[in-house]
Design a protein around this motif. Sequence first.
Motif, mmCIF file in Angstrom:
data_model
loop_
_atom_site.group_PDB
_atom_site.id
_atom_site.type_symbol
_atom_site.label_atom_id
_atom_site.label_comp_id
_atom_site.label_asym_id
_atom_site.label_seq_id
_atom_site.Cartn_x
_atom_site.Cartn_y
_atom_site.Cartn_z
ATOM 1 N N LYS A 194 0.831 -1.214 0.000
ATOM 2 C CA LYS A 194 0.000 0.000 0.000
ATOM 3 C C LYS A 194 0.863 1.261 0.000
ATOM 4 N N ILE A 234 2.245 2.840 3.251
ATOM 5 C CA ILE A 234 3.276 2.007 3.883
ATOM 6 C C ILE A 234 4.569 2.071 3.080
ATOM 7 N N ASP A 243 11.775 -24.303 10.074
ATOM 8 C CA ASP A 243 11.258 -24.405 8.712
ATOM 9 C C ASP A 243 12.309 -25.006 7.780
ATOM 10 N N THR A 257 9.936 -12.408 3.261
ATOM 11 C CA THR A 257 9.884 -13.249 4.436
ATOM 12 C C THR A 257 9.716 -14.743 4.219
ATOM 13 N N VAL A 258 8.775 -15.138 3.431
ATOM 14 C CA VAL A 258 8.486 -16.568 3.445
ATOM 15 C C VAL A 258 8.641 -17.224 2.086
ATOM 16 N N MET A 266 0.927 -9.476 21.455
ATOM 17 C CA MET A 266 0.705 -8.528 20.362
ATOM 18 C C MET A 266 0.272 -9.369 19.162
ATOM 19 N N GLN A 317 1.692 -8.848 14.819
ATOM 20 C CA GLN A 317 2.855 -7.994 14.632
ATOM 21 C C GLN A 317 3.785 -8.585 13.581
ATOM 22 N N ASN A 318 3.818 -9.898 13.499
ATOM 23 C CA ASN A 318 4.525 -10.482 12.367
ATOM 24 C C ASN A 318 3.794 -11.759 12.008
ATOM 25 N N ALA A 357 4.650 -13.831 9.182
ATOM 26 C CA ALA A 357 5.302 -14.610 8.145
ATOM 27 C C ALA A 357 4.949 -16.078 8.362
ATOM 28 N N LEU A 358 4.573 -16.740 7.294
ATOM 29 C CA LEU A 358 4.282 -18.167 7.407
ATOM 30 C C LEU A 358 5.472 -18.940 6.839
ATOM 31 N N TYR A 359 5.748 -20.060 7.448
ATOM 32 C CA TYR A 359 6.893 -20.857 7.017
ATOM 33 C C TYR A 359 6.453 -21.910 6.016
ATOM 34 N N ASN A 416 -2.586 -2.475 6.857
ATOM 35 C CA ASN A 416 -1.963 -2.811 5.568
ATOM 36 C C ASN A 416 -2.827 -3.706 4.688
#
Lengths: 417, 400
Positions: free
Chosen positions: A59, A62, A202, A404-405, B113, B116-117, B119-121, B197
């Motif tokens: 967005k 952001i 992971d 991230t993933v 919280m 706050q993050n 992320a999926l593994y 977001n």
Amino acid sequence: MALQITTARPDPALLDLPWSTPLEDWPEHHLAALPRGISRHVVRFVRLSGRVLAVKEIKEDIARREYEMLRNLRRLDQPSVEPFGIVSGRIDADGNPLDACLLTRHLKFSLPYRALFSQGLRPGTETRLIDALAVLLVRLHLMGFFWGDVSLSNTLFRRDAGSFAAYLVDAETGELFARLSDGQRAHDLDIARVNIAGELMDLQAGELLDEDVDPVAISNRIVTRYEELWVELTVTEEFDTGERWRVEERIRRLNSLGFDVDELAITTDIDGTTISIQPKVVDAGHHSRRLLRLTGLDVGENQARRLLNDLDSYRAGMDRQNDDEELVAHDWLTRIYEPITRRVPRELSGKLEPAELFHEVLEHRWYMAEREQHDVAIERAIEDYVASILPSKPDEVSVVGVDTVEMPVIADVPRRP
Amino acid sequence: MLDEPCTPMCAGFSLYNGSSGTFLPVKEGKDAMATVKFDESTRIYPGNDSPSVDRLNIDVQDGEFLVLVGPSGSGKSTALRMLAGLEEVNGGKIWIGDRDVTNLSPKDRDVAMVFQNYALYPHMSVADNMGFALKIAGVDKAEIRKRVEEAAKILDLEPYLERKPKALSGGQRQRVAMGRAIVRSPQVFLMDEPLSNLDAKLRVQTRTQIASLQRRLGVTTVYVTHDQVEAMTMGDRIAVLKDGILQQVATPREMYDSPANVFVAGFIGSPAMNLISVPVADGGVKFGSHTLEVPRDSLKGAGSNAIVGVRPEDVEVTTDGQGLEITVDVVEELGADAYVYGTPSDESISLEGGEDTIAKPFIARVDGRRVPRKGDKIWVQPNASHMHVFNAESGARLSS
């Protein structure tokens, strides 16, 4: 609405990218590598005028916030990726608005942790990565930056004379404060611990990391390393007035950790019998600044330390201890460093950056000398290294990893046979 | 999907037969009382003269969904961070249940919280994605499995537990993220603008999901947003902050019907309430040509002027010469009714809450069958039973 491009380095080639297509569907010929897997945001790597840019669809508000934050971090001399620009006001073929894109420059010779793990690790690599991340986190915290999403995925690593230097990649959740509270630091550290353990678990689930490695134990290391470093950099020391040498010693200790003291608070008690000192402002990059001053070379902290050691032995070997340091450094640069690093054939130049190569050659020389039981000239060492070791190294100039993933992308980077 | 009634198992609490004969969840042990209390809590940033949060007093009930709302710089996020342990408290205390947590580190507060993050593994199953933090905390396998299954049931993720996150839709992935917080079974959930977001559609959807999920779990929740619509639709109660000072704590209905001051009146509700400074007259206040009756007691302490507030839906269009004359600038047709945006013809009258260069329009909701046209002049006055009067100096509410 018209397409809006905000960038500090305007490049007309930006207009050739398919902004009216959702990032997910960009044609392959624009991409530097094709990422796979799932992600919090869509991220792609594109080639543009000879450089690689990471494009993140996000967005607009952001994107702008993160762009400004990354610019601030660069201004504050913090190791982070370089923001390149924002593209907003995107509209697809049917006239529907698309999210903005944040562009960052790919950090040359940087490696996402997944790429490192999929290369097959030298023993101890995971702890060296954690140590690098601990240094980064301490530096950011000293500057008042609360990260909010500390993880291996949000960090890029550059080889630094056998260790690693860590760079912040994702500042989306970050915030700058005048000073961080203990609670903020503890929270960031706890986030780091949980994320690192999750990321290593992971990797194990994906059979990229040996089952014997204990993710929880490694993730706990970030806490201990961080706290050790934090104490060394911030704690107040007290001693008798007679022990003034301890001021000097504290500064030396900080230098050896790679930090300079920019401001030191020194106070004596009322009757003047004890002195207490506390570093107020410390600045990372002690060795790299010194090397930069002497030679103009801008390299990693540990690489700088290594090069400075070689410079010192050159000085001793040439018996020039009484000469001006700058003069000797100039000679070392033109007679040793530059000729050696230029000996790499062009087609192998994407393997390692010059300073890392120099470090490797010094290592290689040591092994050769041990084997042959006598000193080896550096010219012979580079010859042997280029012939026998360098060709088997992976290309690391632009290994792109993703958000991230994402799944590791290393497999998609074409390797020379 | 998420708003079906809670089955006895789903909340993960043991049950007892409540006095009314229905089954009610009852929490045990440390969970017994998860109230939150801001007790004169104050935060002053170093170098600032005025506090960012000034003597905040809020009691959050066990299981309540409290929303902190306000414009940027109001101190809402700072207040949440004080509760999370991320901000030092310079004065007053913060309580969770009967524990004084003012000086505890974040991880010793038993708060989570959320979001706050997230992320999926990719290589881990959905179950492992939800439960890995418990593994780090040393919880044994059987217990992790139990908690993950309970959370999956509430989140409609049961069929996916053994799959990889790749197989999930965007909404399901978000629920996995919620699941991470749920399995930890903290005393309090904290959420700081968790929807900021998301795109508009997913935001409305997730808003509903979070609210209904919170009610099913019954976990005390403090939620921060700058969006008053989000606050109104989600909160059991809302706390409005401005410049670090609490303006009002109330249910959405009370907040809407009796705002405590001019700021709250203008902040809550969309389109916003019309606020006009008018002269105090004998027995009431003067509204254009008309004197609106206000009980004498209410006007005690008011100066020569008062501020009259009327929501767009409480504006009555009257016959010519009655009340205030408005020139119509814009008409927004909604079908059953329409919003009329206009300017008082008397240029000496301006609406409160406008900016230097942009005058705030007078807004009225009118019957869709009798919509005036642009340029028309109409006469308006407040519906007497839904009128708000505020002190022009202090902004405090005068009418009951």
